[in-house]
Design a protein around this motif. Sequence first.
Motif, PDB file in Angstrom:
ATOM      1  N   VAL A 109       0.873  -1.206   0.082  1.00 51.41           N
ATOM      2  CA  VAL A 109       0.029  -0.171   0.063  1.00 51.41           C
ATOM      3  C   VAL A 109       0.847   1.079   0.046  1.00 51.41           C
ATOM      4  N   GLY A 110       0.293   2.109  -0.621  1.00 52.47           N
ATOM      5  CA  GLY A 110       1.245   3.489  -0.914  1.00 52.47           C
ATOM      6  C   GLY A 110       0.635   4.569  -1.647  1.00 52.47           C
ATOM      7  N   PRO A 111       1.325   5.541  -1.869  1.00 53.17           N
ATOM      8  CA  PRO A 111       0.589   6.793  -2.574  1.00 53.17           C
ATOM      9  C   PRO A 111       0.421   6.756  -3.936  1.00 53.17           C
ATOM     10  N   ASP A 112       1.302   5.866  -4.807  1.00 52.96           N
ATOM     11  CA  ASP A 112       1.053   5.919  -6.101  1.00 52.96           C
ATOM     12  C   ASP A 112       1.268   4.426  -6.858  1.00 52.96           C
ATOM     13  N   LEU A 113       0.471   4.015  -7.657  1.00 53.97           N
ATOM     14  CA  LEU A 113       0.400   2.611  -8.189  1.00 53.97           C
ATOM     15  C   LEU A 113       1.592   2.259  -8.928  1.00 53.97           C
ATOM     16  N   THR A 114       2.271   3.237  -9.643  1.00 52.24           N
ATOM     17  CA  THR A 114       3.389   2.718 -10.407  1.00 52.24           C
ATOM     18  C   THR A 114       4.418   2.285  -9.343  1.00 52.24           C
ATOM     19  N   LEU A 115       4.898   2.906  -8.441  1.00 52.46           N
ATOM     20  CA  LEU A 115       5.948   2.455  -7.460  1.00 52.46           C
ATOM     21  C   LEU A 115       5.334   1.260  -6.569  1.00 52.46           C
ATOM     22  N   VAL A 116       4.094   1.208  -6.179  1.00 49.64           N
ATOM     23  CA  VAL A 116       3.403   0.396  -5.358  1.00 49.64           C
ATOM     24  C   VAL A 116       3.320  -1.203  -6.167  1.00 49.64           C
TER      25      VAL A 116
END
Lengths: 270, 264
Positions: A209-216
């Motif tokens: 889980v995180g702020p941005d799906l690219t990196l998540v």
Amino acid sequence: MVTTATPPKARLHHVECVMGTAVSFDVRDTTPHRDGLDEAIAWLHHVDHTFSTYIDDSPISRLGRAEITLDDVDEEVTDILLLCEQLNDDTDGAFDAFAVPAPNGTTLDPSGVVKGWSIERAAHILEAHGHTDFTINAGGDIAIRGHAAPDTPWTVGIRHPHDRDALAMVLDVVGPAAVATSATYERGAHIIDPRTGQPTTELASVTVVGPDLTLVDAYSTAIFVMGLSGLQWLARHRGHEAMAITHDDRMHLTPGFTAWRRPEIERPAY
Amino acid sequence: MERPSPTDQRSKRGLGADQAARLAALNARRTGSAASRAPRRGVQPPTQRDALNARLDALANRRSLPPPSARAGALTPNHAGPRSRRRHPAQGARAAALGLSLASTGALAALFAVTGGNPSAGNQVAAASIVASPRPATALVPGSAGATSMAAAPVSTTPPVAAATDAVVDGAVFHNRWGDVQVEATFAPDGTLLDVTTLQTPYIDGRSVRINEIAVPQLNSEALTAQSAEVDTVSGATYTSNDYRRSLQSAIDAARAAGLTAIA
């Protein structure tokens, strides 16, 4: 603040089969038009045609066969490959777009970044068209904005890797946020460790889980390859939390992951 | 959520025109190189681009060698031999959807013409019911290595309560290299998709069984999530079976043609 009656929800729901998966849009704000949805769908098909390793004459396939060079492709292709290289450095090779055989017969496959990136960008397209509350779910990787309903977080189920019809956990999420899960059974194939060329086996699934799906999305893939040590590795990326499930059905959580966990599933009393 | 670090924010708005410059700056900072000058917007610094080209060249050189058979096998665990050009999954789905949308009462004929499905499997409508399942508890156990561990007891999703006049629609049969795939969809009186069950799944060897035992319920959930009151959406790797989706789509279309549902 003056409270008025909540306007009726004009829920917009659409499933688009693209990029080899079903991309589900669930828009719950009151923005009436679907121009943003149409633009986002067109964007995803554009990405598919550019980056698909299933299409022999896609730019990424031709690049992988060295038929063309970076000078011949859109800037976004170079951007994606540079991002892949950043992730390769960052993960000590656990994420490598140049090492694992792709369906087109090459070993150039940035798919691990492309899906999350394109969905995140689709979310920005919806936002640019005024949408505030929606999810976009691409085969289990989700970009989230706003709320499911006024003052109500989105409830996100995490699929249980071993138990059919079951969820391992339910999260309460208010956007902007992203949730991605990597697991062994994806598309009936294993996730290959680019450092060894062999399938990874330590974990059954990893959710980030995180702020941005690219990196998540990329981090979930990388941690899946790293194994449990990947949970410690993630500590260097603030704002990201992870849950790994091992084959003995144990969940392993980074310290902040429980903050996302839904405290209790409400049950109606009968 | 914690405020994301600059690193995490680097693709906050997707890879925009200035993404390359931001990546370059990030790289320069992490590697401690002296190249901390701000690159021009939208242009990759030559060194990074050269490095990328070098890797692509290496890729081309490696391609002239025979690929390691172990790697090819690892990617294609379900069948022997290297995978030749495959049809993109979405292409088939779009073709099926197109064929279905063009047809009304002749939907099945169109479907079989497009997909080559098994004509012996017709769509039919009959009555059915839904069974609810209890939810096991989730127990906490001691953790290790700075991470919390707990038993991953499943949290069963609660199926919607079935009405007396639910309609069950069988999807068309689709054949793939592993066998036949056919689903059965259950619709509530108001047209809501209640449940999807699998009537046929491929069976060839142990691995096929293993994959489908896990994969099919995921797809069930994917189909149901859109209307589930329990959770809004589900995160989890999806075995994206095109045949499953096509069979489900054929069931939905048949139900729509029969006036049972408004699902697109």
